[in-house]
Design a protein around this motif. Structure first.
Motif, PDB file in Angstrom:
ATOM      1  N   ILE A 224      37.873  48.221  44.986  1.00  0.00           N
ATOM      2  CA  ILE A 224      38.062  46.808  44.300  1.00  0.00           C
ATOM      3  C   ILE A 224      39.721  45.297  45.768  1.00  0.00           C
ATOM      4  O   ILE A 224      40.738  46.040  45.600  1.00  0.00           O
ATOM      5  N   LYS A 225      39.282  44.675  45.350  1.00  0.00           N
ATOM      6  CA  LYS A 225      40.406  44.254  46.417  1.00  0.00           C
ATOM      7  C   LYS A 225      41.146  43.135  44.756  1.00  0.00           C
ATOM      8  O   LYS A 225      42.813  42.684  45.511  1.00  0.00           O
ATOM      9  N   ALA A 226      40.889  42.964  44.252  1.00  0.00           N
ATOM     10  CA  ALA A 226      41.855  41.564  42.945  1.00  0.00           C
ATOM     11  C   ALA A 226      41.066  41.293  41.878  1.00  0.00           C
ATOM     12  O   ALA A 226      39.963  41.391  41.559  1.00  0.00           O
ATOM     13  N   ILE A 227      42.297  41.372  41.073  1.00  0.00           N
ATOM     14  CA  ILE A 227      41.765  40.295  39.628  1.00  0.00           C
ATOM     15  C   ILE A 227      41.836  39.526  38.968  1.00  0.00           C
ATOM     16  O   ILE A 227      43.518  38.832  40.003  1.00  0.00           O
ATOM     17  N   ALA A 228      41.759  38.429  38.718  1.00  0.00           N
ATOM     18  CA  ALA A 228      41.788  37.125  38.714  1.00  0.00           C
ATOM     19  C   ALA A 228      41.818  36.148  36.945  1.00  0.00           C
ATOM     20  O   ALA A 228      40.763  36.685  36.939  1.00  0.00           O
ATOM     21  N   PRO A 229      42.570  35.590  36.683  1.00  0.00           N
ATOM     22  CA  PRO A 229      42.188  34.886  35.555  1.00  0.00           C
ATOM     23  C   PRO A 229      41.325  34.312  36.136  1.00  0.00           C
ATOM     24  O   PRO A 229      41.550  33.200  36.565  1.00  0.00           O
ATOM     25  N   ASP A 230      39.778  33.948  35.126  1.00  0.00           N
ATOM     26  CA  ASP A 230      38.927  32.786  35.401  1.00  0.00           C
ATOM     27  C   ASP A 230      38.772  32.049  34.626  1.00  0.00           C
ATOM     28  O   ASP A 230      37.612  32.192  33.253  1.00  0.00           O
ATOM     29  N   GLY A 231      39.529  30.956  33.080  1.00  0.00           N
ATOM     30  CA  GLY A 231      39.100  30.243  32.071  1.00  0.00           C
ATOM     31  C   GLY A 231      39.249  31.257  31.294  1.00  0.00           C
ATOM     32  O   GLY A 231      40.668  32.314  30.846  1.00  0.00           O
ATOM     33  N   ASP A 232      38.302  31.897  30.183  1.00  0.00           N
ATOM     34  CA  ASP A 232      38.615  32.311  29.292  1.00  0.00           C
ATOM     35  C   ASP A 232      37.873  34.034  29.822  1.00  0.00           C
ATOM     36  O   ASP A 232      37.700  35.204  28.997  1.00  0.00           O
ATOM     37  N   ARG A 233      37.801  33.853  30.919  1.00  0.00           N
ATOM     38  CA  ARG A 233      36.829  35.170  31.667  1.00  0.00           C
ATOM     39  C   ARG A 233      38.045  35.966  32.767  1.00  0.00           C
ATOM     40  O   ARG A 233      39.247  35.468  32.525  1.00  0.00           O
ATOM     41  N   TRP A 234      37.442  36.988  33.210  1.00  0.00           N
ATOM     42  CA  TRP A 234      38.266  37.462  34.465  1.00  0.00           C
ATOM     43  C   TRP A 234      37.022  37.788  36.132  1.00  0.00           C
ATOM     44  O   TRP A 234      35.911  38.059  35.085  1.00  0.00           O
ATOM     45  N   ARG A 235      37.314  37.354  36.764  1.00  0.00           N
ATOM     46  CA  ARG A 235      37.130  37.725  38.028  1.00  0.00           C
ATOM     47  C   ARG A 235      37.810  38.886  38.978  1.00  0.00           C
ATOM     48  O   ARG A 235      38.803  38.661  39.134  1.00  0.00           O
ATOM     49  N   VAL A 236      37.007  39.885  39.258  1.00  0.00           N
ATOM     50  CA  VAL A 236      37.133  40.611  39.638  1.00  0.00           C
ATOM     51  C   VAL A 236      36.283  40.937  41.025  1.00  0.00           C
ATOM     52  O   VAL A 236      35.383  40.400  41.395  1.00  0.00           O
ATOM     53  N   VAL A 237      37.634  40.741  42.355  1.00  0.00           N
ATOM     54  CA  VAL A 237      36.983  40.371  43.444  1.00  0.00           C
ATOM     55  C   VAL A 237      36.546  42.151  44.386  1.00  0.00           C
ATOM     56  O   VAL A 237      37.315  42.725  44.934  1.00  0.00           O
ATOM     57  N   LEU A 238      35.041  42.140  44.714  1.00  0.00           N
ATOM     58  CA  LEU A 238      35.109  43.515  45.498  1.00  0.00           C
ATOM     59  C   LEU A 238      35.161  43.835  46.876  1.00  0.00           C
ATOM     60  O   LEU A 238      35.312  41.421  47.069  1.00  0.00           O
ATOM     61  N   ALA A 239      35.130  44.305  47.522  1.00  0.00           N
ATOM     62  CA  ALA A 239      34.730  44.019  49.197  1.00  0.00           C
ATOM     63  C   ALA A 239      33.041  43.889  49.431  1.00  0.00           C
ATOM     64  O   ALA A 239      32.943  42.674  50.345  1.00  0.00           O
ATOM     65  N   ASP A 240      32.002  44.071  48.741  1.00  0.00           N
ATOM     66  CA  ASP A 240      31.196  42.790  48.495  1.00  0.00           C
ATOM     67  C   ASP A 240      30.564  42.415  47.344  1.00  0.00           C
ATOM     68  O   ASP A 240      29.324  42.660  46.846  1.00  0.00           O
ATOM     69  N   GLY A 241      31.413  41.936  47.076  1.00  0.00           N
ATOM     70  CA  GLY A 241      30.542  40.900  45.943  1.00  0.00           C
ATOM     71  C   GLY A 241      31.975  40.707  44.662  1.00  0.00           C
ATOM     72  O   GLY A 241      33.105  40.775  44.461  1.00  0.00           O
ATOM     73  N   GLU A 242      31.535  39.540  43.380  1.00  0.00           N
ATOM     74  CA  GLU A 242      32.298  39.910  42.858  1.00  0.00           C
ATOM     75  C   GLU A 242      32.224  40.154  40.879  1.00  0.00           C
ATOM     76  O   GLU A 242      30.859  40.556  41.044  1.00  0.00           O
TER      77      GLU A 242
END
Ligand code: FAD
Length: 415
Positions: A224-242
């Motif tokens: 898991i690389k990062a998490i970021a708010p994305d409108g009313d959702r969350w974006r979870v950034v992984l090494a191989d995808g989101e």
């Protein structure tokens, strides 16, 4: 690069993350559980396997002040500390010591009692459901003193009794009757009769993860690389995808604080590091239950692979080089109690994730809707993981948690 959508993403597949994922799935949510390793491979693997009904007294309790002079020498097996780390983390140290004041004891013991009682109940249910019932032993936990500690033992028993927790005070003979395989070095013992233990905490977490997958949950192995708010959702950034999710749960144990930093949260999480080494048991002189040698500062637990000797606390940076001094100090003491052979495998090191008040953080992040925090379960995270998860899942679903979560609110440390 792939992008998936789900209702809930749980970050971290230790006992807390796996429990949260399973409890959320039980509530009908779509859940993805992410870890860079297999479930139950880190702190939740290497612990002493005790499901402790009686660990309601946090480490920073009023008795800590009395014990402080012996710990300041930095030679005691129960607690070592790195002076450079202590200076750099003086704020955490001061708050930890301040919380050991007598006035701060009862509220925390009461909070922990609620969490522990709910969690022990869930463990007993889930372990059978997960087809790992053969791993749990209802033989209690023996806390033992080499010296004449009747007064300390009675004080402990009185506290437990106040919370309705059963225990038995034992003398040397009664200890020998309970554990005929050990050398009678202990003068006083306290058997926590409502405590259970498992023969492989890592395998129990894996069994809970399989139960989650069988219930329709999804497990992803990725960094898991990062998490970021994305409108009313969350974006979870992984090494191989989101992954795009409505809710994110941070259950990364000792790695939880750094992922929150970019969001402006500075969580005072410290690391009470600990070690274990396992040894071939002598089948003729078995150990029947975990034993905590209070004067020696170590725990011995019979495990699937052998007798696991776990060391006390080392306060230092999470990733600082290992120091096996405490383990080297206690293994000869343990050998003087239980008969065991050569070491099995390498020594292990892990970090108990601890907030200054020794209570975990369980609840919503103060400034971000859909972000949930579930970490900091210190010395008793294997015990308290299931109810930490159940409470988090309940809050996500808008339902009442199974115990009073107010003392665990994240906003006591972050805003
Ligand atoms: C020596 C010792 C003895 C103990 N004995 C007991 C005991 O007898 N009873 C008890 O109740 N408790 C005990 N504990 C405490 C207990 O082990 C911990 O409190 C508990 O395991 C914490 O669980 P967790 O799920 O929060 O963390 P972890 O089990 O550490 O899980 C966190 C997970 O996050 C993952 N992760 C971290 N960063 C990333 C990333 N960037 N990307 C992907 N994945 C990531 C890790 O791989 C890990 O699987 C002991 C602890 C120690 C050290």
């Amino acid at each position: 690069m792939s992008e998936e959508k789900t209702e809930v993403v749980v970050l971290g597949a230790g006992i807390v993350g796996v429990s949260t994922a399973y409890a959320a799935r039980q509530r009908g949510m779509s859940v993805i559980l992410v870890d860079r390793r297999e479930p139950g491979s880190e702190t939740s693997y290497g612990n002493a396997g005790i499901i402790s009904g009686g660990s309601i007294s946090p480490l920073n309790n009023p008795a800590l002040w009395k014990a402080l002079p012996k710990y300041l020498t930095n030679r005691h097996a129960a607690l070592r500390w790195n002076p450079v780390w202590a200076v750099q983390n003086a704020g955490w140290v001061v708050r930890f010591l301040a919380d050991s004041a007598a006035s701060r004891f009862r509220p925390r013991a009461t909070a922990l009692h609620g969490l522990i009682a709910a969690s022990a109940k869930l463990h007993r249910e889930w372990i059978v459901k997960a087809e790992a019932g053969h791993r749990i032993r209802e033989t209690g936990w023996l806390r033992a003193w080499r010296g004449d500690a009747i007064a300390a033992a009675k004080q402990e028993q009185a506290l437990l009794a106040e919370y309705g927790i059963a225990s038995e005070l034992l003398d040397r003979q009664a200890i020998s009757a309970l554990e005929p395989g050990i050398v009678p070095v202990y003068k006083v013992g306290m058997l926590h009769t409502e405590t259970a233990s498992v023969d492989s905490p890592g395998e129990v977490v894996k069994a809970y993860a399989r139960m989650f997958a069988s219930a329709g949950g999804d497990i992803r192995q990725s960094d898991i690389k990062a998490i970021a708010p994305d409108g009313d959702r969350w974006r979870v950034v992984l090494a191989d995808g989101e992954i795009s999710a409505r809710h994110v749960v941070v259950a990364l144990g000792p790695w939880s604080a750094e992922i929150l930093r970019p969001l402006g949260y500075r969580v005072p999480l410290a690391f009470e590091r600990g070690y274990h080494r396992e040894f071939k048991p002598n089948p003729a002189r078995p150990l029947r239950r975990p034993i905590y040698d209070i004067d020696g500062g170590f725990i011995m637990t019979p495990m699937e692979q052998g007798i696991r000797v776990t060391s006390g606390v080392e306060l230092t940076g999470r990733d600082a080089p290992s120091s096996f001094a405490q383990l080297d100090q206690v293994v000869p003491l343990a050998r003087g109690v239980a008969e065991f052979g050569d070491a099995v495998g390498d020594a292990w090191r892990g970090s108990r994730p601890t907030l200054p008040d020794s209570l975990p953080i369980i609840g919503p992040a103060p400034r971000h809707a859909g972000l949930w925090l579930a970490f900091g379960n210190q010395h008793i995270g294997f015990t308290t993981g299931p109810a930490t998860g159940a409470a988090t899942a309940a809050m996500i679903g808008g339902a009442p948690p199974p115990f009073d979560v107010a003392p665990f609110a994240p906003d006591r440390y972050i805003s």
